[in-house]
Design an enzyme around this catalytic site. Structure first.
Site, PDB file in Angstrom:
ATOM      1  N   ARG A 143       0.784  -1.220   0.000  1.00 53.77           N
ATOM      2  CA  ARG A 143       0.000   0.000   0.000  1.00 53.77           C
ATOM      3  C   ARG A 143       0.820   1.276   0.000  1.00 53.77           C
ATOM      4  O   ARG A 143       0.611   2.160  -0.809  1.00 53.77           O
ATOM      5  CB  ARG A 143      -0.912   0.010   1.231  1.00 53.77           C
ATOM      6  CG  ARG A 143      -2.374  -0.118   0.901  1.00 53.77           C
ATOM      7  CD  ARG A 143      -3.184   0.059   2.183  1.00 53.77           C
ATOM      8  NE  ARG A 143      -3.839  -1.179   2.544  1.00 53.77           N
ATOM      9  CZ  ARG A 143      -4.692  -1.295   3.516  1.00 53.77           C
ATOM     10  NH1 ARG A 143      -4.978  -0.260   4.285  1.00 53.77           N
ATOM     11  NH2 ARG A 143      -5.274  -2.442   3.760  1.00 53.77           N
ATOM     12  N   HIS A 183      -7.945  -3.552  -7.266  1.00 46.87           N
ATOM     13  CA  HIS A 183      -7.660  -2.905  -5.980  1.00 46.87           C
ATOM     14  C   HIS A 183      -8.878  -2.997  -5.066  1.00 46.87           C
ATOM     15  O   HIS A 183      -9.756  -2.126  -5.088  1.00 46.87           O
ATOM     16  CB  HIS A 183      -7.293  -1.436  -6.220  1.00 46.87           C
ATOM     17  CG  HIS A 183      -6.548  -0.795  -5.081  1.00 46.87           C
ATOM     18  ND1 HIS A 183      -5.284  -1.175  -4.707  1.00 46.87           N
ATOM     19  CD2 HIS A 183      -6.905   0.192  -4.223  1.00 46.87           C
ATOM     20  CE1 HIS A 183      -4.883  -0.439  -3.696  1.00 46.87           C
ATOM     21  NE2 HIS A 183      -5.855   0.392  -3.375  1.00 46.87           N
ATOM     22  N   TYR A 213     -18.904  13.279 -11.861  1.00 44.73           N
ATOM     23  CA  TYR A 213     -18.894  14.493 -12.675  1.00 44.73           C
ATOM     24  C   TYR A 213     -17.609  14.668 -13.480  1.00 44.73           C
ATOM     25  O   TYR A 213     -17.602  15.376 -14.487  1.00 44.73           O
ATOM     26  CB  TYR A 213     -19.086  15.728 -11.790  1.00 44.73           C
ATOM     27  CG  TYR A 213     -20.404  15.752 -11.056  1.00 44.73           C
ATOM     28  CD1 TYR A 213     -21.614  15.714 -11.741  1.00 44.73           C
ATOM     29  CD2 TYR A 213     -20.437  15.803  -9.664  1.00 44.73           C
ATOM     30  CE1 TYR A 213     -22.821  15.734 -11.064  1.00 44.73           C
ATOM     31  CE2 TYR A 213     -21.641  15.819  -8.977  1.00 44.73           C
ATOM     32  CZ  TYR A 213     -22.827  15.782  -9.677  1.00 44.73           C
ATOM     33  OH  TYR A 213     -24.019  15.802  -9.012  1.00 44.73           O
TER      34      TYR A 213
END
Length: 817
Positions: free
Chosen positions: A41, A87, A131
C-alpha cells in the site's frame, strides 16, 4: 492444552495444537501486517516509482483503452474498473489517487489528463467522480510501453480471476521524476519530484560511467524540481539528501518587490513552496497582520487566477520593506521539505542515495530491454520460419497447388506438404491457408523483402542479447528519446544560503531609548519619537509608571546591540536590545522578569553596548562611596542568564556608573554635592571582577558619587545635570588633572534651586542629550542649547519639572546634529 484431556474423538485435533507465547504471536502478526502495508500500500517500487494503487489505476485504464488518443471516460467508470478487478479497497482512496495524478500542482509530470474540477492549490476538493472525466496522459503510456511483450512479471489479482503486473516497464525514471510520499507502519517516504531531463542525463551518465559518485551525478541533477516552482535555499542540504537518502530542504516562495501606486512598496508572491495551501497561507498572513505579529502591512490581496499564483502584500508608507519581507519568510513564505528517499527494493524497504536509486532503475530497464528483445526475437524467428515456408511454396507453386488439390482434406494436405518439403506443422498450416493471389510476382517480391527485413531484425536482436554494451546503448537511446519528447524548463531555482532568517533579521536596525522603572517595568521606543526641543521645555510623556513606581533608568542603544547592564548591587547582565518590548510613549512597559533576573531593590545604573569595546579594553567602575576599579573586558565574555559579579560592594555601597577605557584615558568622577576630580586612568590598576577597587575621591560628609566620565579629549565639555532640572556645560580643560583620592574641584552649585547632581556626560556641540524625570516625562535637547560656562556656576534650566518631580537620569545621542 491440559494433558489430562479425555481421549475422545472430539479432542483428537487438540493433539496438534502448539503452545505459543502471546507476545511472540502478536509480534509476528504485527510484523506480517506491517510488511503487508509497506509492500502492498504505502511505499513505491524503486523500479517504476509507483505504489500498487497508482499502478493498478494505470493498468486498468490501459486495459479499458482509455489512452491519450481516446476520449475521456467518467472517473467513476475508471474507479469501478480498478476496484472491481485489481484494488479491493474503498473507492474514495482510488479516486483520491486518480485526482492527485491529474493535478499539475501535485505531480511534476501528471500521469492523468483530467477534465472537470480536480481541486485547486487553495485546498478546494475535487468534484464527485460521477462528474469528472479522465484519460491517460501521454507520459503515462511510456510507463506501460511494451508491457505486452513479457517485459515484467504478472501475478494473480485478489480473486485469481485476472493477472496484474508486479511492476511497470517504466520508460522514464518515474520515482525521481514525480516523487512519492506515504506513511507505512513504522516508516514513511517523502521523495521530491525532479526535472525529467536532468534525471535522464544523470541516468545516462551512470550507465556510461558506473563508478560515478553522487557529486558527479549532481553535475546533472541540480536538485528537486517542484511543480509549483519556488526556491531551494542552499546546496549542502541537497547533497546530504542525495548522499544519505535523508535531508531537510528549505523551500522558499518566489516573490518580487514592486513600487506601489499608493506610495509604498508591494511584495508580490508568484510561487509558493510545494504542497502549501494558498488560501491558508493568505489567511494566516491576514491573521498575523491583524494580531500585530507582522507589522507594516496596509493591504493583502489574492489576485491568483488559472495562469498562476499572485499574492499581493501592500506595505505601509515608510514601512521597512525588508523587515516585512523577512517576517513573511519566517512565518509563511518558507517551509521545510524533509527528504526520505525510502522505496521498495526486491520487496524490502530501503533508504537509497541518488546513485542507488538510479542504479536500481538502470538494472530494471536493462531487464526490460533484455526480456523485450527475447520476446521480439522469438516472434521474429517465428515469422522468419513462416516466411521461409512461404518462399519454398512459392518456388514450387505448381507442385504445391497440385498436391493440395489432390488431397482429400486440409489435414491430408498438410501431411503431404510436410512429407514433400519437410515443412513444420506451422509452415504447412500457413501454406495451406495461403491465397492464390499471394502467388503473383509482386506478392512474391513482398515476401522476399519481408524475409530480408526479418532476418536483419533477428541479427539486431541477437546482437543486443549477446552484448551488454549494445543493450546499454538501447537503454540510452530510449532514454534520450524520452528526454526529447517530454523535457521542459526547470521550475525550482537553487539559491545560495545567506544564513538562516533569525529574529534579529526581522527587527529594523535603529536607535532606541530604553526606559526602566524601579519596579522593573521596561520598554523601548525609537529615538525619533522625541523631537529635539529648546532647553527648559517640559518634554513629553515617555513612560507612565504606576502609582508608587518611578523611572530610574534611560539609555540609548541600537536595536541590534548586545548590552551589558550593570546594576546597583554590582551584578552585570547581558541583554539584546530587541528583546526589550517596543511600546508607545504612554505605555507603562512590561515586567523585565523574563529578561533580567533582578533582585528586589536592584536597579540598572549603567549600560554598555558590547560592540563598543574589545577584549583589550577595560571597564572602569565607580561606586556610590567613591571606590573605583578597572577590570579587563575579557572577564565578561561568559555571562549567564542570572548575571555575574562585576564588583564586590561594601555595606551601604552601590555601583553608580561604568565607562569603557583603554588605559590612556582620564577619569572624571562627579559627586551629588557638585564636586569633581580628574586623574589618569593609569592610577587605577587592573583587578578581577570580585575586587572592591580603590579610593577614587575623598567624599565630604554625606556626599556620594553621581557619575563617571572617561575622556581622552580635553576639548570636549562636561555636561552636568541636577535633579531639579538645571544643568551646565563646561570645557573639560578647566578640570585640571590631580592624583587619585583627592577632594577634587567644585563643578556646580548644588543649592536649593539646583538640587543634587543627577548625571554627568562628556559632550560635543553636535550631540543631543535626553533627560527623563521620575514621573516619565522625557525631553530631548541639543547640547549646544546649554550655554558653555565655567566651573562653580549655577547653570541654566534644561527641563521644566512639575511640582514634586525630579530628574531620574540622562543619556546621550552622539552626533545627532
Amino acid at each position: 492444552m491440559s494433558s489430562d484431556l479425555p481421549d475422545t474423538p472430539a479432542n483428537v485435533d487438540a493433539d496438534r495444537l502448539e503452545r505459543v507465547r502471546v507476545e511472540d504471536e502478536m509480534e509476528q502478526s504485527y510484523i506480517d501486517y506491517a510488511m503487508s502495508v509497506i509492500a502492498g500500500r504505502a511505499l513505491p517500487d524503486v523500479r517504476d516509482g509507483l505504489k500498487p494503487v497508482h499502478r493498478r489505476i494505470l493498468y486498468a485504464m490501459d486495459e479499458m483503452g482509455v489512452t491519450s488518443a481516446s476520449g475521456h471516460r467518467k472517473s467513476s467508470s475508471i474507479v469501478g474498473e480498478t476496484m472491481g478487478n485489481y484494488h479491493p479497497h474503498g473507492d474514495s482512496a482510488i479516486y483520491d489517487t486518480l485526482v492527485r495524478m491529474a493535478q499539475d500542482f501535485s505531480m511534476r509530470y501528471p500521469l492523468v489528463d483530467g477534465q472537470g474540477n480536480f481541486g485547486s492549490m487553495d485546498g478546494d476538493p475535487p468534484a464527485a467522480m460521477r462528474y469528472t472525466e479522465a484519460r491517460m496522459a501521454p507520459i503515462a503510456e511510456e510507463l506501460l510501453e511494451d508491457i505486452d511483450k513479457d517485459t515484467v512479471d504478472f501475478s494473480a489479482n485478489y480473486d485469481d480471476r485476472l493477472e496484474e503486473p508486479d511492476v511497470l516497464p517504466a520508460a522514464i525514471p518515474n520515482l525521481l521524476v514525480n516523487g512519492s510520499s506515504g506513511i507505512a507502519v513504522g516508516m514513511s517516504t517523502n521523495i521530491p519530484p525532479h526535472n525529467l531531463g536532468e534525471v535522464i542525463d544523470a541516468t545516462v551518465h551512470l550507465i556510461e560511467n558506473p563508478e560515478a559518485s553522487v557529486v558527479d551525478l549532481m553535475e546533472f541533477v541540480e536538485g528537486p524540481d517542484f511543480p509549483t516552482g519556488g526556491q531551494i535555499v542552499g546546496r549542502d542540504p541537497i547533497y546530504e539528501a542525495y548522499q544519505t537518502g535523508r535531508g531537510r530542504l528549505t523551500v522558499r516562495s518566489t516573490f518580487d518587490v514592486e513600487e506601489s501606486d499608493r506610495g509604498g512598496d508591494r511584495i508580490v508572491v508568484t510561487e509558493l513552496p510545494y504542497q502549501e495551501n494558498k488560501a491558508r497561507v493568505v489567511e494566516r498572513i491576514a491573521e498575523d497582520v491583524q494580531e500585530g505579529t507582522i507589522e507594516g502591512v496596509s493591504d493583502l490581496r489574492d489576485e491568483s487566477d488559472r495562469t498562476g499564483v499572485r499574492i499581493v502584500v501592500e506595505c505601509k508608507r515608510g514601512a521597512n520593506t525588508d523587515v516585512v519581507k523577512n517576517q513573511l519568510l519566517e512565518h509563511h513564505l518558507e517551509s521545510t521539505f524533509g527528504v526520505i528517499n525510502l522505496a521498495l527494493v526486491d520487496g524490502q524497504p530501503r533508504v537509497l542515495s541518488l546513485k542507488e536509486t538510479l542504479q536500481h532503475y538502470v538494472d530494471h530497464r536493462r531487464e526490460v530491454v533484455r526480456r523485450r528483445s527475447e520476446h521480439d526475437l522469438e516472434a521474429a524467428e517465428d515469422r522468419a520460419h513462416v516466411l521461409d515456408g512461404r518462399l519454398v511454396a512459392v518456388e514450387n507453386a505448381d507442385d504445391v497447388v497440385e498436391l493440395i488439390r489432390n488431397s482429400e482434406n486440409r489435414t491430408a494436405a498438410k501431411e503431404a506438404l510436410r512429407e514433400a518439403y519437410e515443412f513444420s506443422e506451422r509452415q504447412a498450416d500457413h501454406v495451406v491457408r495461403m491465397q492464390l493471389g499471394s502467388l503473383t510476382s509482386e506478392e512474391v517480391g513482398d515476401i522476399e523483402d519481408e524475409y530480408e527485413d526479418v532476418q536483419r531484425e533477428i541479427e539486431r536482436l541477437e546482437a543486443i542479447l549477446d552484448s551488454d554494451e549494445r543493450l546499454d546503448g538501447v537503454v540510452v537511446d530510449e532514454l534520450e528519446a524520452m528526454k526529447a519528447e517530454y523535457d521542459d524548463e526547470r521550475r525550482t531555482a537553487i539559491i545560495e544560503d545567506v544564513g538562516t532568517v533569525t529574529r534579529e533579521d526581522l527587527i529594523p536596525e535603529e536607535d532606541v531609548l530604553v526606559v526602566m522603572t524601579a519596579d522593573d517595568y521596561i520598554k523601548r521606543m525609537p529615538v525619533e519619537t522625541f523631537d529635539p526641543q529648546r532647553r527648559g521645555g517640559k518634554g513629553i510623556i515617555g513612560a507612565d509608571p504606576k502609582e508608587g513606581d518611578r523611572v530610574t533608568t534611560i539609555f540609548r542603544a541600537n536595536s541590534h546591540d548586545y548590552l551589558l547592564c550593570f546594576t546597583t548591587q554590582g551584578q552585570v547582565y547581558r541583554l539584546k536590545t530587541y528583546e526589550v518590548p517596543e511600546m508607545g510613549r504612554t505605555a507603562r512597559g512590561k515586567s523585565a522578569i523574563n529578561l533580567l533576573d533582578l533582585d528586589d531593590g536592584e536597579e540598572i545604573t549603567a549600560v554598555v553596548a558590547a560592540d563598543a569595546f574589545d577584549d583589550e579594553n577595560c571597564f572602569t567602575m565607580v561606586t556610590r562611596q567613591g571606590y573605583v576599579k578597572r577590570t579587563c573586558a575579557a572577564a565578561f565574555e561568559n555571562i549567564n542568564s542570572s548575571g555575574i559579579i562585576a564588583a564586590t560592594l561594601g555595606d551601604g555601597d552601590a555601583l553608580v556608573d561604568v565607562a569603557v577605557t583603554d588605559g590612556s584615558r582620564d577619569i572624571v568622577i562627579a559627586t551629588e554635592g557638585g564636586m569633581t576630580i580628574r586623574f589618569a586612568e593609569s592610577e587605577v590598576r587592573e583587578m578581577g571582577r570580585t575586587a572592591r577597587g580603590v579610593r577614587g575621591i575623598d567624599l565630604e560628609g554625606d556626599d556620594h558619587v553621581a557619575g563617571l566620565v572617561a575622556t581622552a579629549d580635553g576639548e570636549r565639555d562636561l555636561l552636568t545635570i541636577t535633579q531639579n532640572g538645571y544643568g551646565k556645560r563646561t570645557p573639560l580643560a578647566e578640570y585640571r588633572r590631580q592624583s587619585r583620592y583627592g577632594k577634587g574641584l567644585i563643578d556646580i552649585d548644588t543649592g536649593e534651586r539646583n538640587g543634587p547632581v543627577a548625571s554627568v556626560h562628556a559632550v560635543d556641540t553636535d550631540d543631543h542629550f535626553v533627560v527623563v524625570s521620575e514621573s516619565g516625562q522625557i525631553v530631548r535637547t541639543p547640547a549646544r542649547e546649554v550655554s558653555e560656562v565655567g566651573r562653580n556656576t549655577m547653570g541654566v534650566i534644561v527641563m521644566d519639572l512639575a511640582a514634586g518631580d525630579r530628574v531620574a537620569c540622562a543619556d546621550l545621542i552622539p552626533g545627532a546634529e
